[in-house]
Design an enzyme around this catalytic site. Structure first.
Site, PDB file in Angstrom:
ATOM      1  N   SER A  13       0.827  -1.204   0.000  1.00  0.00           N
ATOM      2  CA  SER A  13       0.000   0.000   0.000  1.00  0.00           C
ATOM      3  C   SER A  13       0.864   1.258   0.000  1.00  0.00           C
ATOM      4  O   SER A  13       0.608   2.206  -0.755  1.00  0.00           O
ATOM      5  CB  SER A  13      -0.928  -0.013   1.214  1.00  0.00           C
ATOM      6  OG  SER A  13      -1.652   1.198   1.311  1.00  0.00           O
ATOM      7  N   GLU A  14       1.904   1.284   0.835  1.00  0.00           N
ATOM      8  CA  GLU A  14       2.802   2.439   0.890  1.00  0.00           C
ATOM      9  C   GLU A  14       3.540   2.612  -0.432  1.00  0.00           C
ATOM     10  O   GLU A  14       3.720   3.739  -0.914  1.00  0.00           O
ATOM     11  CB  GLU A  14       3.807   2.250   2.033  1.00  0.00           C
ATOM     12  CG  GLU A  14       3.169   2.302   3.411  1.00  0.00           C
ATOM     13  CD  GLU A  14       4.050   1.736   4.509  1.00  0.00           C
ATOM     14  OE1 GLU A  14       3.784   2.033   5.684  1.00  0.00           O
ATOM     15  OE2 GLU A  14       4.998   0.974   4.198  1.00  0.00           O
ATOM     16  N   ASP A  53       7.810  -4.197  11.674  1.00  0.00           N
ATOM     17  CA  ASP A  53       8.948  -4.023  12.586  1.00  0.00           C
ATOM     18  C   ASP A  53       9.813  -5.274  12.612  1.00  0.00           C
ATOM     19  O   ASP A  53      11.045  -5.201  12.637  1.00  0.00           O
ATOM     20  CB  ASP A  53       8.458  -3.720  14.006  1.00  0.00           C
ATOM     21  CG  ASP A  53       7.707  -2.408  14.113  1.00  0.00           C
ATOM     22  OD1 ASP A  53       7.867  -1.563  13.213  1.00  0.00           O
ATOM     23  OD2 ASP A  53       6.964  -2.231  15.087  1.00  0.00           O
TER      24      ASP A  53
END
Length: 473
Positions: free
Chosen positions: A196-197, A263
């Site tokens: 998406s980013e 992360d």
């Protein structure tokens, strides 16, 4: 691609970015509020976990790599909680504490492992990027990778200064990007956007071909060393200039919670690169780690033993025939999971009911069973000419197929004493009419506090008798 466990203890990583606290209120729900149509949660347990850049540093430390963290917090109880958690995990945490502003806290109300509500406490930080840059500059000496963990909360305001400071020292820079302007990451060694980013920057990608071509253009425009696009259930794609795209499938067996998965990816990637792994291998390890963490609830770190076990599963060494080095790694992993190691040995030339029963009894003495098998020359010395009937490879293959047996290894000496000194099993088991003091290797095992047990054999079951019967017919 063959994977192995890196030496993370020699892989110092510095993380800089947006620090936050993930707070969980756990409790049961048994009624609806009379004030509004919402469940009433009786809070029974409060849990704090480091989030954002703090979770990245925590993941790095959990793998066994030295981790340092620079970030911005308020001057409050939440910052104290973060500091205590990180220091307790071995992370060197250095925070700019800003008075009269809250540490970023994401409060989740949980009941029966379901998230009912999330409440965010945050305000943009008015930080001093020069002071933060000086702090980072002081810590770069001796660091092998710099990670920029960017959540767009204000801690990172001068990305280029940090990237150039690291590059001047030959330190790779990994960035987990946010926002609509990726030019701030120009010159990074690797950036790790999710799909998406990535599509927010380059536009929609109808297929993998378009993803690869748009990714190549982005790398060229921003002078990137590599681009890793994480794609959820479709795995991840590594793009590098002048290299074919590397597509890795998702490894998750069951997706329970994707919180913090990004992360885990960048932390494992950073630690692996710092440990000297080539980028494709580091990405494969990060992919395995992501598959583990999405099976956990909430923000979570994976440990070195968890990653090692995933590697063993990937390489087929979780069970079966192993060499000594593989076996020692498997035993280390089992011990990290508090599993008891049982060891037995023999020729096992023609496997019969007595063997099967004995091995099942041996396995019942602990959690993992190692069967050490005399090689062919050793069997000949023990049993005489014409033995073994079956070669050592065939004998080990049959033993490895038994449900009671975890690992099979061969040895060439007359006794397994050298193996026992290397493996140091918790329990040494032997079948027959021996006394404990007659079991070969009993003194070795007893010397380090292990246990020696003698189990009975099933009557009328003997390989020698079977061989004689066949020959007489």
């Amino acid at each position: 691609m063959k994977l192995s466990m890196p030496r993370f203890d020699q892989a110092p990583v510095l993380v800089v970015g947006d620090v936050m606290l993930d707070r969980y209120w756990h409790g049961g729900t048994s009624r609806i509020s009379p004030e509004a149509p919402v469940p009433v949660v009786k809070v029974e347990h409060i849990e704090d976990r480091p989030g954002g850049a703090a979770n990245v540093a925590l993941n790095i430390a959990a793998l066994g790599a030295p981790a340092s963290l620079v970030g911005v917090t308020g001057d409050d109880e939440a910052a104290d909680s973060l500091t205590n958690s990180l220091n307790g995990a071995g992370v060197r945490a250095i925070f700019q504490r800003v008075a009269h502003q809250p540490t970023i806290v994401k409060l989740r109300v949980m009941s029966r492992h379901q998230q009912l509500l999330r409440i965010d406490f945050e305000e943009p930080f008015a930080t001093d990027p020069v002071a933060l840059g000086v702090e980072v500059d002081n810590l770069l000496e001796g660091v092998k990778v710099l990670v920029l963990s960017d959540y767009g909360k204000g801690a990172l305001k001068n990305h280029q200064a940090l990237i150039q400071a690291a590059r001047a020292r030959g330190i790779p820079v990994l960035a987990d990007p946010k926002g609509k302007d990726f030019s701030i990451y120009r010159g990074a060694s690797v950036i790790t956007p999710n799909l998406s980013e990535f599509e927010t920057i380059v536009g929609g990608c109808a297929d993998e071909h378009e993803l690869v071509s748009k990714g190549a253009q982005l790398m060229q425009d921003l002078d990137l060393g590599a681009l890793l696009v994480t794609r959820g259930e479709h795995g991840m794609t590594l793009l590098r200039p002048d290299h074919p795209a590397l597509h890795l499938p998702a490894r998750a067996r069951e997706v329970f919670d994707v919180t913090g998965a990004g992360d885990t990816v960048i932390s494992t990637l950073a630690a692996a690169i710092a440990a000297g792994e080539e980028l494709p291998h580091a990405v494969a390890l990060a992919n395995l780690a992501a598959g583990i963490v999405v099976g956990k609830l909430g923000t979570a770190a994976i440990s070195a033993p968890e990653l090692r076990r995933a590697i063993q599963r990937e390489e087929g060494s979780e069970r079966g025939v192993l060499g000594l080095e593989q076996l020692l790694l498997a035993v280390d992993d089992a011990r990290a999971h508090n599993e008891t190691i049982v060891f037995t040995n023999g020729c096992f030339d023609i496997l019969h009911a007595g063997h099967v029963t004995y091995l099942e009894q041996a396995r019942a003495q602990g959690d993992r069973l190692i069967v050490a098998v005399n090689d062919d020359a050793s069997v000949s010395r023990l049993k005489g000419p014409g033995r073994p009937i079956n070669s050592v490879d065939r004998r080990m293959a049959v033993l490895a197929g038994l449900g009671a047996v975890d690992w099979v290894i061969s040895f060439s000496e007359g006794t397994p004493e050298n193996l026992l000194r290397e493996v140091k099993p918790d329990v040494l088991v032997k079948g027959g009419d021996y006394g404990i003091d007659q079991v070969v290797g009993a003194d070795i095992v007893a010397a380090y506090g292990g246990t020696v047990k003698v189990l009975g054999l099933v009557e009328n079951s003997s390989t020698t008798a079977i061989v004689e019967k066949i020959r007489n017919h």
